[in-house]
Design an enzyme around this catalytic site. Sequence first.
Site, short mmCIF file in Angstrom:
data_model
loop_
_atom_site.label_atom_id
_atom_site.label_comp_id
_atom_site.label_asym_id
_atom_site.label_seq_id
_atom_site.Cartn_x
_atom_site.Cartn_y
_atom_site.Cartn_z
N TYR A 146 0.84 -1.21 0.00
CA TYR A 146 0.00 0.00 0.00
C TYR A 146 0.87 1.26 0.00
O TYR A 146 0.73 2.12 -0.86
CB TYR A 146 -0.91 -0.04 1.23
CG TYR A 146 -1.91 1.09 1.31
CD1 TYR A 146 -3.05 1.11 0.53
CD2 TYR A 146 -1.71 2.14 2.22
CE1 TYR A 146 -3.98 2.15 0.63
CE2 TYR A 146 -2.64 3.17 2.33
CZ TYR A 146 -3.77 3.17 1.54
OH TYR A 146 -4.68 4.19 1.65
N GLU A 148 4.17 1.75 -0.56
CA GLU A 148 5.03 1.94 -1.74
C GLU A 148 4.19 2.03 -3.01
O GLU A 148 4.54 2.76 -3.94
CB GLU A 148 6.05 0.79 -1.86
CG GLU A 148 7.03 0.72 -0.68
CD GLU A 148 8.08 1.83 -0.67
OE1 GLU A 148 7.88 2.90 -1.29
OE2 GLU A 148 9.12 1.64 -0.01
N ARG A 187 -10.75 -1.04 9.82
CA ARG A 187 -10.02 0.11 10.36
C ARG A 187 -10.53 0.43 11.76
O ARG A 187 -11.59 -0.01 12.17
CB ARG A 187 -10.15 1.31 9.42
CG ARG A 187 -9.22 1.20 8.24
CD ARG A 187 -9.41 2.31 7.23
NE ARG A 187 -10.52 2.05 6.33
CZ ARG A 187 -10.85 2.82 5.30
NH1 ARG A 187 -10.14 3.89 5.04
NH2 ARG A 187 -11.89 2.52 4.53
N SER A 190 -14.30 2.01 12.66
CA SER A 190 -15.41 1.08 12.43
C SER A 190 -15.30 -0.12 13.37
O SER A 190 -16.30 -0.57 13.93
CB SER A 190 -15.47 0.67 10.97
OG SER A 190 -14.21 0.23 10.53
#
Length: 318
Positions: A146, A148, A187, A190
């Site tokens: 994610y 990079e 995440r 949530s």
Amino acid sequence: MPANRILVTGGAGFLGSHLCDCLVAAGAEVICLDNFFTGSKRNVAHLLGNPRFELLRHDLVQPVMLETDQIYNLACPASPVHYQFNPVKTVKTNVMGTINMLGLAKRVRARILQASTSEVYGDPKQHPQSESYWGHVNPIGVRSCYDEGKRVAETLMMDYHRQNGVDIRIARIFNTYGPRMAVNDGRVVSNFIVQALCNQPITIYGDGSQTRSFCYVSDLIEGLWRLMNTEGLTGPVNLGNPAEFTIRELAELVVELTGSRSRIVTRPLPQDDPVQRQPDITLAREKLGWTPSVPLRDGLAPTIEYFKRRLAEEAGPG
Ligand code: NAD
Ligand code: UDP
């Protein structure tokens, strides 16, 4: 000529669906492109009957030909759980997907905005993070697909701009939350709300002293719109709410606001989890006249109400 045909990739996701709402309301013709990996038709169901809204199931890793004046490139899973599920695909979406969108922008002379991320700063050694900071990213860790991937996407944006004159915008988005996050998103906001509403243990990873700065979705969408429609801002712009909280503070606030009986428990800290994160938004303030207006407490209230409705729907009648 005002931009009227607008493509939103990842438009059935959390941020994308709110952006589609905002653009349709402003009178644009919106094409929402999504492969429904983490997004859902439910998020845009209310727009389906609108003649100015079109939903296209498509995977951004494959090229697409259409006519558009502006492209918001949001397609990419954003939750660590989902972007690590198929990391090679995450890289492909960020690299091939962004090349496909830049190729389209170049061909049809559209302006393109890339949804980048605070993750380009990695586990930052500068605090707060300003756009001039180059970051501290592990290139071979579990978050690299994610982090990079998004860094290469920024590189591609700048190179298409320098090499081909493509009109670009780069938004470095910091942690954003609100209604339409998926129940299983993974995440922190949530997770904590769903756990609290189900009276299940609230899982703090590590000791909860790590920090994040949480932006409410309506503020963020306003920032994206302003960035897209402001002239002469080619380089990256941070968008986020500078109010910084520890993860333990967030857990306690969610327990308070839900009135939950949940206990707070700790779980192992994931690899390379950033210790601190806070945006320096001086550039956005000065160039976009943008500043977030919704404090965490105020943004959590409608988010909690949304998750209550979602959980009730999932439980079904009776
Ligand atoms: P999300 O997971 O809800 O939305 C992502 C959307 O992209 C989903 O609808 C998903 O189905 C779609 N998608 C994924 N791969 C695709 C592909 N190959 N082809 C077509 N569609 C694809 O996440 P979000 O929070 O709405 O994030 C939207 C964008 O903003 C992402 O690019 C993310 O990296 C960026 N961002 C979000 C945050 C945040 O806190 N919400 C922070 C930083 C950056
Ligand atoms: N986190 C947590 N419990 C959870 C989910 C996340 O303590 O159930 C922590 C996570 O380790 C990180 C912070 O909350 O320190 C934010 O995590 P998230 O996945 O929301 O976003 P990111 O790490 O990408 O900023």
